[in-house]
Scaffold this active site. Sequence first.
Site, PDB file in Angstrom:
ATOM      1  N   ARG A  90     -40.440  32.587  64.545  1.00 12.66           N
ATOM      2  CA  ARG A  90     -39.775  31.664  63.597  1.00 12.66           C
ATOM      3  C   ARG A  90     -39.063  32.390  62.458  1.00 12.66           C
ATOM      4  NH1 ARG A  90     -44.604  28.486  64.371  1.00 12.66           N
ATOM      5  NH2 ARG A  90     -44.152  26.965  65.991  1.00 12.66           N
ATOM      6  N   LYS A  94     -24.061  33.917  60.331  1.00 12.64           N
ATOM      7  CA  LYS A  94     -23.899  33.212  61.616  1.00 12.64           C
ATOM      8  C   LYS A  94     -24.413  34.129  62.715  1.00 12.64           C
ATOM      9  CE  LYS A  94     -20.055  29.967  61.251  1.00 12.64           C
ATOM     10  NZ  LYS A  94     -18.693  29.660  61.695  1.00 12.64           N
ATOM     11  N   GLU A 149      -8.841  39.893  61.963  1.00  9.86           N
ATOM     12  CA  GLU A 149      -9.686  39.071  61.067  1.00  9.86           C
ATOM     13  C   GLU A 149      -9.332  39.349  59.594  1.00  9.86           C
ATOM     14  OE1 GLU A 149     -11.613  36.636  62.029  1.00  9.86           O
ATOM     15  OE2 GLU A 149     -12.623  37.121  63.920  1.00  9.86           O
ATOM     16  N   LYS A 175     -14.942  36.384  52.115  1.00 10.05           N
ATOM     17  CA  LYS A 175     -15.928  35.706  52.962  1.00 10.05           C
ATOM     18  C   LYS A 175     -17.136  35.290  52.122  1.00 10.05           C
ATOM     19  CE  LYS A 175     -18.146  35.275  57.291  1.00 10.05           C
ATOM     20  NZ  LYS A 175     -18.292  35.633  58.684  1.00 10.05           N
ATOM     21  N   GLU A 225     -21.276  25.565  56.873  1.00  5.10           N
ATOM     22  CA  GLU A 225     -20.048  25.009  57.433  1.00  5.10           C
ATOM     23  C   GLU A 225     -19.976  23.486  57.397  1.00  5.10           C
ATOM     24  OE1 GLU A 225     -18.447  27.464  60.625  1.00  5.10           O
ATOM     25  OE2 GLU A 225     -17.539  25.666  61.462  1.00  5.10           O
ATOM     26  N   ARG A 240     -16.217  26.408  54.745  1.00  8.52           N
ATOM     27  CA  ARG A 240     -16.454  27.535  55.659  1.00  8.52           C
ATOM     28  C   ARG A 240     -15.643  27.377  56.950  1.00  8.52           C
ATOM     29  NH1 ARG A 240     -21.870  31.093  56.957  1.00  8.52           N
ATOM     30  NH2 ARG A 240     -20.784  32.491  58.368  1.00  8.52           N
ATOM     31  N   ASN A 245     -12.479  29.547  60.464  1.00  4.40           N
ATOM     32  CA  ASN A 245     -12.248  29.384  61.908  1.00  4.40           C
ATOM     33  C   ASN A 245     -10.765  29.344  62.250  1.00  4.40           C
ATOM     34  OD1 ASN A 245     -15.012  29.229  62.308  1.00  4.40           O
ATOM     35  ND2 ASN A 245     -15.046  27.025  61.979  1.00  4.40           N
ATOM     36  N   HIS A 260      -9.410  30.350  65.617  1.00  2.00           N
ATOM     37  CA  HIS A 260     -10.572  30.563  66.494  1.00  2.00           C
ATOM     38  C   HIS A 260     -10.698  29.531  67.616  1.00  2.00           C
ATOM     39  CE1 HIS A 260     -11.617  33.625  63.674  1.00  2.00           C
ATOM     40  NE2 HIS A 260     -12.782  33.880  64.246  1.00  2.00           N
ATOM     41  N   HIS A 299     -11.147  31.186  70.980  1.00  2.00           N
ATOM     42  CA  HIS A 299     -12.360  31.053  71.791  1.00  2.00           C
ATOM     43  C   HIS A 299     -12.016  30.567  73.203  1.00  2.00           C
ATOM     44  CE1 HIS A 299     -15.456  30.755  68.245  1.00  2.00           C
ATOM     45  NE2 HIS A 299     -15.053  31.973  68.486  1.00  2.00           N
ATOM     46  N   HIS A 350     -12.385  39.845  70.817  1.00  2.00           N
ATOM     47  CA  HIS A 350     -12.412  38.650  69.970  1.00  2.00           C
ATOM     48  C   HIS A 350     -11.220  38.634  69.002  1.00  2.00           C
ATOM     49  CE1 HIS A 350     -14.069  35.387  67.571  1.00  2.00           C
ATOM     50  NE2 HIS A 350     -13.911  36.132  66.492  1.00  2.00           N
TER      51      HIS A 350
END
Length: 358
Positions: A122, A144, A186, A228, A238, A242, A246, A249, A253, A266
């Site tokens: 956990r 993330k 990026e 960032k 997000e 936030r 993206n 993206h 993606h 990426h």
Amino acid sequence: MVEKVEVPLADRSYSILIGSDLLTALGKELSDLNFPQRIAVISNPTVDQLYGSVVRTTLEKSGFSLQHFNVPDGEKYKSPETLQSIYDFLIKNGFDRGCGLIALGGGVVGDMAGFAAATFLRGIPYVQVPTTLLAQVDSSVGGKTAINHPLGKNLIGAFYQPEMVFIDTTTLNTLDQREVSAGLAEVIKYGMIHDSHFFCWLEDNIVKLKNRDPLTIIYAIRRSCQIKAEIVEMDEKEGSVRAHLNYGHTFGHAIEKLSGYGQWKHGEAVSVGMIVAAKISAQQGLCSQQDVERLTNLLLAFDLPINPPDFSLDDYVVAMQRDKKVKKGTLTLVLNRGIGGVSLYKVKDISSVFSPLL
Ligand code: NAD
Ligand code: GLY
């Protein structure tokens, strides 16, 4: 000289340390943090061969005991099976809640080791030691963590902040030029969504950035991390701003997914995704053709791709419908407003928006 950027998130706050020839100081920094004495270093064979022994030496010198586990190198291994192998290693070697984890590598290792840290028992503390430009400007910061699912990128994951991000820019010296360019995509994203001055600075420093001039690279990393951190501080999980990160993206993606994980880097997929977003922006009157041209020229200057690979519109639409940003059948696209700002654009009919661009 070590530069510091803070990520202020109440009891989850941490520092990003940035500098050259820093790796030998990792042990001391972890001691100062009171990081757990027993550590699992998660890396891959490529990075381990280059930096594993420096990391081992500095940690042992500072009194830490560590065991090293390598995952296979490549985006296609950012998978449930590889994650399982990390859990197996931790359990078989008796790691417990008093232990810590270090992610040593690019974004693939960082995302996956971070998710292992988030979920093992956990949650155990972890530190990011990113070694690609992309990981230093983006993936190691903000918490993330994720693995891919065969049906979509990063679909299984958690928000889980590291205790520190430790960036030794000297590690970039061993990186392929293609990887440096992917990271710069990026960096350009931050200029497009948040800081027109930074975008101009990038236009003025193309040659130095391509040649990895140390001070220029450090500035690009620091400014990217500052932007960032500022956004993550406002919206850690997000719920609002936030999502601006993206930019490029959703389409990016889809390219990664359709071409088979690992075929496109990426950052390269994000490069094409930003061009697609900028063209939609221009169609919507949110930016000028000249803005699209400046973005195109900057990406091309870093040898980044700008044209989508040849998949059918239907394939792209299905891939984008699986994106995390789709809610109740509506896709929220991040578009640029000029250069240095964003607008969110809700799309119900994905086909009609994307068909003129493919
Ligand atoms: P990567 O981790 O695959 O690294 C690229 C290649 O460089 C690999 O072969 C790696 O072994 C090698 N490498 C790493 N450091 C090196 C060094 N110093 N010298 C020589 N070779 C080195 O790819 P990446 O571009 O770093 O990361 C991409 C991943 O990051 C994707 O999975 C993407 O989804 C994820 N990502 C996550 C976030 C986030 O916020 N968590 C943000 C952006 C991207
Ligand atoms: N890379 C997108 C984010 O961290 O939110």
